[in-house]
Design a protein around this motif. Structure first.
Motif, short mmCIF file in Angstrom:
data_model
loop_
_atom_site.label_atom_id
_atom_site.label_comp_id
_atom_site.label_asym_id
_atom_site.label_seq_id
_atom_site.Cartn_x
_atom_site.Cartn_y
_atom_site.Cartn_z
N MET A 151 0.86 -1.18 0.00
CA MET A 151 0.00 0.00 0.00
C MET A 151 0.89 1.22 0.00
O MET A 151 2.02 1.16 0.45
N ASP A 152 0.38 2.33 -0.52
CA ASP A 152 1.30 3.45 -0.69
C ASP A 152 1.44 4.25 0.58
O ASP A 152 1.14 5.42 0.66
N TYR A 186 10.74 -6.30 -3.33
CA TYR A 186 9.50 -6.17 -4.09
C TYR A 186 8.32 -6.47 -3.18
O TYR A 186 8.35 -7.36 -2.35
N GLU A 187 7.27 -5.66 -3.37
CA GLU A 187 6.06 -5.77 -2.57
C GLU A 187 5.12 -6.77 -3.25
O GLU A 187 5.03 -6.80 -4.47
N PHE A 188 4.42 -7.56 -2.46
CA PHE A 188 3.51 -8.54 -3.06
C PHE A 188 2.50 -7.85 -3.97
O PHE A 188 2.14 -8.37 -5.04
N CYS A 189 2.06 -6.65 -3.57
CA CYS A 189 1.11 -5.90 -4.40
C CYS A 189 1.70 -5.61 -5.78
O CYS A 189 1.03 -5.78 -6.80
N SER A 190 2.96 -5.17 -5.81
CA SER A 190 3.61 -4.85 -7.09
C SER A 190 3.74 -6.10 -7.95
O SER A 190 3.54 -6.07 -9.17
N ALA A 238 5.32 -12.83 2.71
CA ALA A 238 6.21 -11.69 2.93
C ALA A 238 5.62 -10.48 2.21
O ALA A 238 5.27 -10.58 1.03
N TYR A 239 5.47 -9.38 2.92
CA TYR A 239 5.02 -8.12 2.31
C TYR A 239 6.11 -7.66 1.35
O TYR A 239 5.85 -7.36 0.19
N LEU A 240 7.36 -7.64 1.86
CA LEU A 240 8.50 -7.33 1.02
C LEU A 240 9.45 -8.53 1.03
O LEU A 240 9.60 -9.20 2.06
ZN LIG Z 1 1.05 -4.34 -0.47
#
Ligand SMILES: [Zn+2]
Length: 661
Positions: free
Chosen positions: A1-2, A362-366, A410-412
């Motif tokens: 999330m940003d 890297y973020e899971f969202c990306s 992992a988030y990152l």
């Molecule tokens: Zn995220």
């Protein structure tokens, strides 16, 4: 999330962000003049038809390990996220009775933050958490056909439909606030995430009531942000993460155009991207930045990689050469940001960096957003290079950021992962960093990645099979079943395999008549040799099979070998088939948090017997479908050791890239 919490100060300095006043008092001149006239011109064009069409969501089913993983997620974080973070999901009826009004100034979302700077974003956060979670949840339920979860999903859809106002409004703001923004807001983003889920439900049920509600909500947007006569992306402050996430409402308009063929949706999609591109915003995916060869990507990763999809949609729907050029340039810029696993920099900012296997997370969202954008390009272009990219990201970055045993992600994550104690490889310069660990929630950062971890599997599976003008195409490989109609015949194909953990696939094809069925199977780029038990023809990157018979049972095997790839100036990494291999590092596990729902924990890892390895001049590498063996040089002892590399997705701590001795 940003939201950037602890690394905010750090990165903000680099990006010169601190000079902005968040609630924007700086006046920015409106950009309406720049874009007048452009749209009429592009509307003259007919859209390029997509080379490959998506199937309906319910026509494909995961089997084998994919099904097992999705069922496990339903039994795990995806099926339980509402009880794991009840305050964000169950107790905030943000689309219903708790819609935001002028009196709501703050919201406690449980994140660890330095100051109130990002409070205004917290207001819409729960809409993303809820809707992305539901989107992944209901797609998992549909694809696995689980009756209990389907019933819950249906109840949710009915509840959301009841929140729709007479005028079609579906969203998170009361009458007083909606569509009246000149700054950060979640109007379009809260709708984009919500309507993606409703579209999934419609594709499954074919319930016209659901499509009707989506179209009414879309019309409500068009009425309030009229095409060519409004600026949905105008902001007095160029840093407006919720506003710019809102560009992804193009996912909805593009899909509505595909489903209904109404040209209004197509034009609106192009209008949205062009308005976004013309406004003063700190986002990468704007035309002038993409056309500048010296410009390096610097934005928030998840935005940048999802915006690739919005630009692709606008470019292909309009055939505008300027957009097509911008898209080409965007893809080139993105190539420099991806690690060997395909994971794109997003920790959380790209910050003008090139990917590094150890220092760019890297973020899971990306990861999810980039994969989804590549899927969208695969459909538009029919180019199998995008299928290669999708598999790289899904099988390696995404699988490698899931805990191999527990229900946590992992988030990152970095490709070379030497510790997972919250910080990036124990980097102490980010004292409040908490994202490098495994959690079923990550509430101390943001509950964005866990919902997306529930979306990525279904988005992969639903795109494994597509249709072209002749028949069916197996675009993304793996254990699955597809059941659809081709030339008026019912066709059922079982793809039986452990792919990518095995590179042999058995296809069992049953059809209801004796017309010719054309079946195309992607030939992976890494295949050195192909064997098939029946004849086929080669057509570019596709193997083309044609059958008249009602039953066909055949096997295709892709032979390969260990492939060595250069990365950056002096590193190498190894693949075998679609998988990137890693040297696993044993770790000491600590449970750092328990959740009220039993069986869920946060996990952290410190390395045991820590050593990093170099690649000797004669590593004698050999590989098969499960491992790569070879000789590696222990940097600490300077001794050569026989070691075994395994797929990244089976590791926690690991080394993926090696320097030569
Ligand atoms: Zn995220």
């Amino acid at each position: 999330m940003d939201m950037f919490v602890d690394n905010l100060t750090h990165m903000a300095k680099a990006l010169n962000l601190l000079t902005f006043v968040f609630l924007g008092t700086v006046l920015v001149t409106s950009c309406s003049k720049q874009r007048s006239g452009q749209l009429q011109e592009t509307e003259q064009h007919q859209s390029l038809s997509e080379k490959l069409q998506l199937l309906r969501l319910s026509e494909i089913k995961p089997t084998g390990w994919l099904e097992k993983q999705m069922v496990g997620d339903l039994d795990g974080f995806t099926g339980h996220l509402d009880s794991i973070v009840p305050d964000l999901i169950l107790k905030d009826d943000i689309y219903g009775k708790d819609r935001l009004s002028k009196s709501v100034k703050t919201k406690d979302v449980g994140a660890i933050t330095d100051d109130g700077l990002w409070q205004v974003q917290f207001l819409w956060w729960n809409s993303e958490t809820q809707s992305n979670w539901w989107d992944g949840y209901l797609r998992n339920a549909i694809l696995t056909g689980n009756a209990y979860h389907l019933a819950r999903a249906e109840k949710y859809v009915n509840k959301i439909l009841h929140t729709q106002d007479e005028d079609g409004y579906l969203g998170i703001y009361d009458q007083e606030l909606r569509y009246k923004f000149d700054n950060e807001n979640g109007e379009l983003w809260s709708k984009a995430t919500l309507l993606r889920g409703l579209l999934g439900w419609y594709e499954y049920t074919q319930d016209e009531k659901v499509l009707d509600a989506i179209e009414k909500a879309a019309q409500n947007i068009i009425n309030n942000y009229p095409i060519n006569a409004s600026h949905p992306f105008y902001s007095t402050n160029p840093d407006a993460g919720g506003l710019t996430h809102g560009l992804m409402i193009t996912d909805i308009f593009e899909r509505l155009f595909q489903l209904t063929k109404k040209s209004e949706y197509k034009s609106y999609c192009v209008f949205l991207y062009k308005d976004f591109s013309a406004n003063k915003l700190n986002e990468d995916a704007q035309i002038p930045k993409l056309m500048d060869s010296a410009y390096k990507l610097r934005g928030h990763g998840a935005h940048t990689f999802e915006h690739l999809r919005a630009l692709s949609a606008a470019a292909y729907l309009s055939e505008d050469p300027e957009l097509m050029n911008a898209l080409d340039n965007f893809l080139k810029k993105i190539a420099g940001t991806t690690a060997p696993s395909g994971g794109p920099i997003g920790d959380e900012w790209i910050g003008q960096r090139e990917a590094d296997a150890t220092t760019t997370g890297y973020e899971f969202c990306s990861t999810h957003e980039l994969m989804h954008s590549y899927i969208s390009l695969l459909g538009k272009t029919g180019a199998m290079e995008y299928a290669e990219k999708v598999e790289r990201v899904f099988f390696n970055a995404a699988q490698g950021a899931r805990h191999p045993q527990h229900s946590a992600i992992a988030y990152l994550k970095t490709d070379n992962s030497f510790s997972m104690n919250g910080k990036r490889n124990d980097d102490t310069t980010q004292p409040k960093q908490t994202r490098y660990k495994y959690s079923p929630a990550h509430q101390d950062a943001a509950v964005c990645c866990v919902p997306n971890a529930g979306r990525i599997g279904p988005y992969y599976v639903q795109s494994m099979w597509m249709k072209d003008t002749e028949g069916l195409v197996a675009t993304l490989l793996g254990p699955s079943e597809v059941s659809t109609e081709i030339n008026g015949e019912n066709v059922l194909i079982k793809e039986i395999t452990d792919y990518p953990y095995s590179n042999s696939i058995r296809f069992v094809v049953e059809k209801s008549g004796n017309k010719t069925l054309t079946l195309k199977i992607r030939k992976p780029a890494w295949a050195d040799e192909i064997t098939s038990s029946v004849d086929y023809q080669k057509e570019g990157d596709l193997l083309v099979f044609r059958f008249e018979k009602e039953l066909m049972d055949f096997e295709v095997a892709f032979k390969t070998s260990v492939k060595e790839h250069s990365f950056k100036e002096d590193e190498v990494y190894f693949t075998y088939g679609s998988l990137v291999y890693a040297l696993p590092i044993s770790g000491q596990e600590t449970i750092s948090k328990n959740f009220p729902v039993s069986g869920f924990h946060d996990y952290q890892y410190s390395p045991l017997g820590f050593a990093r390895y170099l690649l000797p001049t004669a590593p004698n590498l050999a590989g098969d479908d499960s491992k790569i063996t070879g000789v590696f040089l222990n940097e600490k002892t300077r001794k050569q050791e026989n070691r075994e590399l395994v797929p990244m997705g089976k590791t926690i701590l690991r080394q993926v890239t090696f320097q030569r001795e």
